[in-house]
Design a protein around this motif. Structure first.
Motif, PDB file in Angstrom:
ATOM      1  N   ILE A 233       0.626  -1.392   0.028  1.00 51.93           N
ATOM      2  CA  ILE A 233      -0.084  -0.122  -0.156  1.00 51.93           C
ATOM      3  C   ILE A 233       0.643   1.267  -0.057  1.00 51.93           C
ATOM      4  O   ILE A 233       0.564   2.295  -0.612  1.00 51.93           O
ATOM      5  CB  ILE A 233      -0.884  -0.065   1.103  1.00 51.93           C
ATOM      6  N   SER A 236       2.673   1.538  -3.560  1.00 56.22           N
ATOM      7  CA  SER A 236       1.643   1.805  -4.508  1.00 56.22           C
ATOM      8  C   SER A 236       1.211   3.116  -4.435  1.00 56.22           C
ATOM      9  O   SER A 236       1.065   4.067  -5.511  1.00 56.22           O
ATOM     10  CB  SER A 236       0.531   1.029  -4.634  1.00 56.22           C
ATOM     11  N   SER A 237       0.937   3.786  -3.031  1.00 56.66           N
ATOM     12  CA  SER A 237       0.533   4.908  -3.000  1.00 56.66           C
ATOM     13  C   SER A 237       1.452   6.138  -3.267  1.00 56.66           C
ATOM     14  O   SER A 237       1.187   7.242  -3.859  1.00 56.66           O
ATOM     15  CB  SER A 237       0.051   5.351  -1.480  1.00 56.66           C
ATOM     16  N   ALA A 241       1.173   8.531  -6.297  1.00 58.76           N
ATOM     17  CA  ALA A 241       0.983  10.068  -5.958  1.00 58.76           C
ATOM     18  C   ALA A 241       2.125  10.894  -6.954  1.00 58.76           C
ATOM     19  O   ALA A 241       1.689  12.089  -7.518  1.00 58.76           O
ATOM     20  CB  ALA A 241       1.470  10.287  -4.500  1.00 58.76           C
ATOM     21  N   PHE A 261      -5.260   2.903 -10.777  1.00 61.95           N
ATOM     22  CA  PHE A 261      -4.453   2.519  -9.663  1.00 61.95           C
ATOM     23  C   PHE A 261      -3.715   1.194  -9.822  1.00 61.95           C
ATOM     24  O   PHE A 261      -2.754   0.916  -9.055  1.00 61.95           O
ATOM     25  CB  PHE A 261      -5.147   2.539  -8.327  1.00 61.95           C
ATOM     26  N   TYR A 264       0.037   0.747 -10.277  1.00 67.68           N
ATOM     27  CA  TYR A 264       0.912   1.069  -9.262  1.00 67.68           C
ATOM     28  C   TYR A 264       1.002   0.015  -8.395  1.00 67.68           C
ATOM     29  O   TYR A 264       1.476  -0.337  -7.523  1.00 67.68           O
ATOM     30  CB  TYR A 264       0.548   2.312  -8.644  1.00 67.68           C
TER      31      TYR A 264
END
Length: 290
Positions: A233, A236-237, A241, A261, A264
């Protein structure tokens, strides 16, 4: 048995074999990426017509991952075997159809090359083992999911659900993790993003992601265990971003347009597959918790 012994004693041959298989699978992935969304769309349209009790739109012509054979979309020229050799054929044809000279997208050899490079990386990391076999299967599926999501903002159940069940079954043999961690990981992976989705919709009235993202994180939970979910998480975030901000800043992309998403998540999950434990150990040492 002697064959596996030979490969274990000759890593260069083993890695070369992994690269060749990756190239061949990459060529097939191009077919999956192009055709699977069309197959699903045709199926959904047919189901809607049946529900509405309207006449079928089926033409009787077979269309799946095998038929019709590969052909030029511009002139219909059937692509022969020598024209379908990964990367090499595209270079020899100079990126154009042999008959009509229409351009052939460079994406095809790029996906083949990506599949080969990632396959060699997985084989190098895990060596001659069951982890390599299943790591390759997961890697190839992630490539298909990534490109399909970029093209259509879709993570097909036809790929994610078999991967989810495969991860749960593999845990029985301890390939990457055990049954307890796998089951908890699958449930937590789905529920974490589902909860984020529901909270975002409650606060904004908009849908921030699709259900395919929930299922993909559940896949990683099933394959790698719940312990890897925070890392996936976070990675990927962070990548999402940075990439999203860069696209808005450099390319003037409308910040209201949705950005998939799935790519990612796929990249973060693949990194966790190979180096997740090392990254977690490094963070614990850095923070003084290890």
């Amino acid at each position: 048995m002697a064959y596996f012994q030979y490969l274990s004693q000759n890593p260069a041959v083993f890695l070369s074999l992994a690269g060749i298989v990756g190239l061949l699978v990459g060529s097939f992935l191009n077919v999956v990426i192009l055709r699977l969304p069309v197959i699903l769309e045709n199926r959904w349209r047919q189901e809607c017509l049946e529900f509405l009790e309207q006449d079928s739109e089926e033409t009787g012509e077979r269309f799946d991952l095998v038929f019709p054979p590969s052909h030029c979309p511009h002139c219909g020229h059937r692509i022969g075997a020598w024209e379908n050799v990964p990367i090499l054929s595209w270079l020899l044809l100079r990126g154009r159809c042999r008959e009509c000279k229409a351009p052939i997208s460079i994406r095809y050899p790029l996906i083949e090359a990506l599949s080969a490079v990632l396959s060699v990386t997985v084989a190098w990391h895990f060596g001659l083992s069951a982890q390599t076999l299943w790591g390759l299967i997961l890697t190839w599926n992630l490539i298909a999911l990534t490109v399909i999501d970029i093209d259509h903002q879709l993570l097909p159940d036809a790929i994610t659900l078999p991967l989810l069940w495969a991860g749960l079954l593999l845990s029985l043999f301890g390939i990457f993790t055990g049954p307890r961690a796998s089951i908890l990981g699958a449930a937590a992976g789905y529920l974490i993003l589902w909860s984020v989705y529901q909270l975002f919709r409650l606060l904004t009235g908009k849908e921030g992601m699709g259900y395919g993202d929930f299922k993909l994180l559940a896949v990683f939970g099933a394959w790698l265990g719940w312990q890897m979910l925070p890392l996936i998480i976070l990675l990927s975030s962070l990548v999402g971003a940075v990439t999203g901000f860069g696209m808005v800043l450099l390319r003037g992309r409308d910040k209201n347009l949705p950005i998939p998403f799935g790519p990612y998540l796929a990249a973060a999950g693949w990194i966790a597959l190979l180096w997740g434990e090392d990254l977690i150990a490094w963070y614990l040492r850095l923070s003084g918790l290890g």
